[in-house]
Design an enzyme around this catalytic site. Structure first.
Site, PDB file in Angstrom:
ATOM      1  N   LYS A 189       0.839  -1.024  -0.125  1.00 29.91           N
ATOM      2  CA  LYS A 189       0.271  -0.342   0.193  1.00 29.91           C
ATOM      3  C   LYS A 189       1.302   1.114   0.005  1.00 29.91           C
ATOM      4  CE  LYS A 189      -3.795  -2.049  -0.001  1.00 29.91           C
ATOM      5  NZ  LYS A 189      -4.100  -3.468  -0.014  1.00 29.91           N
TER       6      LYS A 189
HETATM    7  C1  PLP Z   1      -9.797  -3.383  -1.558  1.00 28.23           C
HETATM    8  C2  PLP Z   1      -9.292  -4.148  -0.468  1.00 28.23           C
HETATM    9  N1  PLP Z   1      -9.989  -3.967   0.436  1.00 28.23           N
HETATM   10  C3  PLP Z   1      -9.443  -4.686   1.642  1.00 28.23           C
HETATM   11  C4  PLP Z   1      -8.292  -4.660   1.533  1.00 28.23           C
HETATM   12  C5  PLP Z   1      -7.188  -5.799   2.659  1.00 28.23           C
HETATM   13  O1  PLP Z   1      -6.668  -4.905   3.185  1.00 28.23           O
HETATM   14  P1  PLP Z   1      -5.255  -6.248   4.047  1.00 28.23           P
HETATM   15  O2  PLP Z   1      -4.106  -7.087   3.246  1.00 28.23           O
HETATM   16  O3  PLP Z   1      -4.530  -5.237   4.754  1.00 28.23           O
HETATM   17  O4  PLP Z   1      -5.667  -7.102   5.395  1.00 28.23           O
HETATM   18  C6  PLP Z   1      -6.963  -4.575   0.332  1.00 28.23           C
HETATM   19  C7  PLP Z   1      -5.604  -4.764   0.684  1.00 28.23           C
HETATM   20  O5  PLP Z   1      -5.227  -6.010   0.745  1.00 28.23           O
HETATM   21  C8  PLP Z   1      -7.714  -4.090  -0.668  1.00 28.23           C
HETATM   22  O6  PLP Z   1      -7.411  -3.794  -1.648  1.00 28.23           O
END
Ligand code: PLP
Ligand code: PLP
Lengths: 393, 393
Positions: free
Chosen positions: A220
Site C-alpha cells: 500500500k
Molecule cells: C480493496 C481492498 N480491501 C481490503 C484489503 C485488505 O487489506 P489487508 O491486506 O491489509 O488485510 C485490501 C488490501 O489488501 C484491498 O485492496
C-alpha cells in the site's frame, strides 16, 4: 499476435517512463527513508513492542488528523478493519451486503465473516468503482423498504450495507451513493484500503461512510508490515471498535472480564511505530506518485489502443496503482501485454478475478455486471512504487 | 483483615525473591538482548517488512525444529492460530467443543468464530488444566457415539473437539486425554499459547494435538510484538493452514484466484524477524525462568497458608507465569494479597474470570466445575519476567 504494433509500442513507452538500469521493477514496493528505524528501535529498547504502547496511540491520532475523520482505531490489517466496520454497522447473519464484483477478495470475505451474503454490483469506467446510477435503478426494481429496512424482494433478505471500494486510489462518486443509502436505509461503509491520500470533493475518503477501513499492507501507499485502521466520525462506534478489537475486556486493575465475544485485532506497537514514520512521509510519497502517474500519462497518450486511468474530475487520487485500459475488453491483448511487460522485468498484473466468478461466491445475488466483466479483460496495473517517481519529480 | 499474618509474611517473602531497587515490577515483560536489532533492521533496509520474506520462512522452520512438530505456520496471533486449528480439525457451525472454563478468553472466542459452542470442563489441581478422569466420567454419562461421531445426548449436538490448555506453561496430562479422544472420536487441539518450551513426558507440547496453537504476544515467553503459530504433524493440514491463512489464493504468476473463503492471518516479516531473534534466546530464557521459579518456591514453602505451583511430575514446564495458591479458596484473602502486592509495585493478578461466568457464555453446557471455581478464588500470578531470573541464576 496480429495487430500487436500498438501493444508493442505501449510496452516501449511504459518502459521509457521507468528507470532503465533495473532488471526487475516491482509493482509496488515500500519506501523507508524517514524515522522508521528510530521509532522501531525505540520499541525494542523500551520493550514496548506489543499490544499497548505510545506508537499505537500516536498512529491513531496521526491518522485521525491526516484524514480529518474524528477517530481512527489501528488494527492488525485491512481485512480485520472491514470485518469490524461491517459488524458495527449492524450487519448480521443472513443479511445481504452490496459490494462491487470488481474488488479484492477481502471485501467479500469480510462480509462472509459476519455470516452475511455479498451481493455484487457493477462498476463504472469513470472511477472503476461502484456505479451509483446503475445501483439506484437496480435497487428500485428489486427492493422494498419495510419498517425502516431495505429488503431484497427476490431473496427476502435484508440489504443492510453497501461497501464502495476506491479502486487503486480513485474515489467512487460518493454523493449519489450517500443519497441512495439515505433513501433505502442502507449503511455506507467505505473500503478505503487503497485510498489513503485520496480526496472526494476536497474531503479525504473515509469521511463519508458510517465506518471506513484502511490497509497498511506491504503493497500500500504506506505500510506497517501488516496493518489497518477503522475510521469513524461516530464517537460511540469508535469506542466500541476499540473495545471489540481488544477482546472486549472491561478495564480493571486486575480482573479479566469480557462483556461479549471480541477479537484480537490489535496492531502491535512495533508495527504502529513503522506507521508513524511512514505517515510523516505520506505527503512526499503522494507528490512522487503523482509525478510518476504524470509521466505515464504523457507517454501512454501517444498510444492508440489504450488509455491511462486518470483521477475522476471530482477527486484527487493517490494514484496508488497506475492502470492502463485497453479501449476494448480483449483478454488476448491483455495477456499479450502482461507477458511482454513481465518478460522485460516490468511487473504488471491484471485486476482481480471478479468476485462473482469465484466458486464460493458464484451462487450469490448480482446485478448485470457488464462493465466489471469488461474491466477484468481490459485493465492492467503497472509499476507504481514511490521510488519510481523520484526521478520524475 | 483478621489472620493476615501469613499473608503479610507471603508478601515479604515474594518481595525478597525480587530485586529491591525497582519501584514497579511487571508481571511479564519481554527481553531483547540478542539479534533483534540486526534482523529487524535488515527488514527495513531490504524493504521486506510485509507478508512474504525470509524471516517468515525461517521462523516457521525454527519453530518446527524447536518443538519437534513437523510443520509450523506463522500467523498474526494466537487467537487466529486457534481459530484455524479448530476449523481445520473440522469444527463446524453448531458443533460443541470441550474447553476448560479456567482459561483465557481466546480459547472460547475461537470456538465461537467457528459458529460452534464452547462446552466447559473442569480442571485439576495437579496441572491447573483439564482433568481427564473427570472428563472421561462425564462423557460416559452424557454422550453417545453414532456413526463415528460423538453426540451430546442432552443437547443433541455433535462434540467435535477438545482443547486442553497448558496453563501458565504447565502441561495437562495428555496421555489419558488422547485415549478419551480416540474412544469418543473427538479431535484433540492443544492450546499451547502459554507453553512454548514446556514438555510432556519428554516431548514438546503441541506434538499431541491434531493441530496446536502458539502465541507470541508481548507477555509470552518469547514475543513477536503480536504473533502466533499453528503446529501440526500432518503435512496436508499444514499446507491447508498456510493456504487458508493467506486468503486462499491459488499461486499464479499474475492471476488472483481464490478457491474458498480465506483469512488474512499472515505474520508480517518484520514480526517474524523479531521471532527468529527471540527463539535463538529461548533456551537461555527458560533457564532464567526456572531459576526465578526456584527461588520463589524456596521462600514460599516457608509460608503456611499457601503453596507455590510446581510442574507436574510428568512434565517439564517453562514456568511462563509463576502462581501462588491459597490452600483454600478464599476471595477475601486473594484480594488482600493482590492489593498488598500491587501496592508495593509487585504486579500480580488473579487468573481469569471463569468462562462460564461471562455473560456471552453463561447459557452454554458445562460439567461440575468445582476445581475451576476454587482456582479462581485461590490463585494469583506473580512477576515472572526473564530478567528477574538473571540475578537468581
Ligand atoms: C480493496 C481492498 N480491501 C481490503 C484489503 C485488505 O487489506 P489487508 O491486506 O491489509 O488485510 C485490501 C488490501 O489488501 C484491498 O485492496
Ligand atoms: C491460553 C491462551 N490462549 C490463546 C491466547 C491467544 O493468543 P494471542 O493473544 O496471541 O491472540 C493466549 C494469550 O494471549 C492464551 O493465554
Amino acid at each position: 499476435m496480429r495487430d500487436s504494433g500498438d501493444l508493442d509500442k505501449l510496452v516501449k513507452v511504459v518502459s521509457s517512463a521507468l528507470p532503465g538500469d533495473q532488471k526487475f521493477i516491482a509493482l509496488h514496493e515500500p519506501r523507508f527513508c524517514g524515522n522508521e528505524w528510530e521509532y522501531v528501535k525505540e520499541c525494542l529498547d523500551t520493550g514496548w513492542v506489543s499490544s499497548v504502547g505510545k506508537f499505537v496511540d500516536r498512529f491513531e491520532q496521526d491518522l485521525a488528523e491526516y484524514t480529518g475523520v474524528n477517530n481512527a482505531i489501528a488494527v492488525v490489517n485491512g481485512t480485520a478493519a472491514l470485518h469490524i466496520c461491517l459488524k458495527l454497522a449492524g450487519v448480521e447473519q443472513n443479511d445481504e451486503v452490496l459490494i462491487p464484483s470488481f474488488t479484492f477478495i477481502a471485501t467479500a470475505n469480510a462480509v462472509s465473516y459476519c455470516g452475511a451474503i455479498p451481493h455484487f454490483a457493477d462498476s463504472e469506467m469513470r472511477t472503476l468503482g461502484l456505479d451509483p446510477f446503475k445501483l439506484s435503478n437496480y435497487l428500485r426494481d428489486i427492493t422494498e423498504v419495510k419498517r425502516g429496512h431495505c429488503y431484497n424482494k427476490i431473496t427476502g433478505r435484508r440489504i443492510k450495507a453497501v461497501v464502495p471500494m476506491h479502486t487503486f486510489g480513485h474515489p467512487v462518486d460518493l454523493d449519489p451513493l450517500m443519497e441512495i443509502c439515505a433513501n433505502y436505509h442502507i449503511e455506507l461503509i467505505e473500503d478505503a484500503a487503497e485510498s489513503l491520500g485520496s480526496y472526494y470533493k476536497g474531503q479525504h475518503t473515509g469521511n463519508f461512510g458510517k465506518l471506513s477501513a484502511l490497509s497498511f499492507n506491504g503493497n500500500k501507499v504506506i505500510t506497517t508490515g501488516g496493518g489497518g485502521a477503522i475510521l469513524t466520525n461516530d464517537e460511540s462506534l469508535a469506542k466500541f471498535a476499540k473495545h471489540i478489537t481488544t477482546t472486549a475486556k472491561i478495564p480493571h486493575k486486575w480482573a479479566f472480564n469480557h462483556d461479549q465475544i471480541g477479537f484480537n485485532y490489535r496492531l502491535p506497537n512495533i508495527n504502529a511505530a513503522l506507521g508513524c514514520a511512514q505517515l510523516e512521509q505520506l505527503e512526499q510519497f503522494l507528490i512522487k506518485k503523482r509525478a510518476l502517474a504524470d509521466s505515464y500519462r504523457k507517454v501512454i497518450t501517444e498510444v492508440d489502443c489504450v488509455s491511462f486511468m486518470v483521477e475522476p474530475e471530482f477527486a484527487k487520487s493517490n494514484y496508488w496503482l497506475n492502470a492502463i485500459l485497453l479501449n476494448k475488453p480483449d483478454i488476448t491483448k491483455r495477456d499479450y501485454l502482461l507477458e511482454k511487460l513481465n518478460d522485460q522485468g516490468i511487473m504488471s498484473r491484471p485486476a482481480w478475478t471478479l468476485m462473482h466468478k469465484l466458486p464460493m461466491f458464484a451462487e450469490y445475488p448480482k446485478m448485470d455486471l457488464t462493465i466489471a466483466e469488461g474491466l477484468e479483460m481490459q485493465l492492467i496495473n503497472i509499476p507504481s512504487s514511490v521510488v519510481l517517481g523520484e526521478t520524475n519529480e
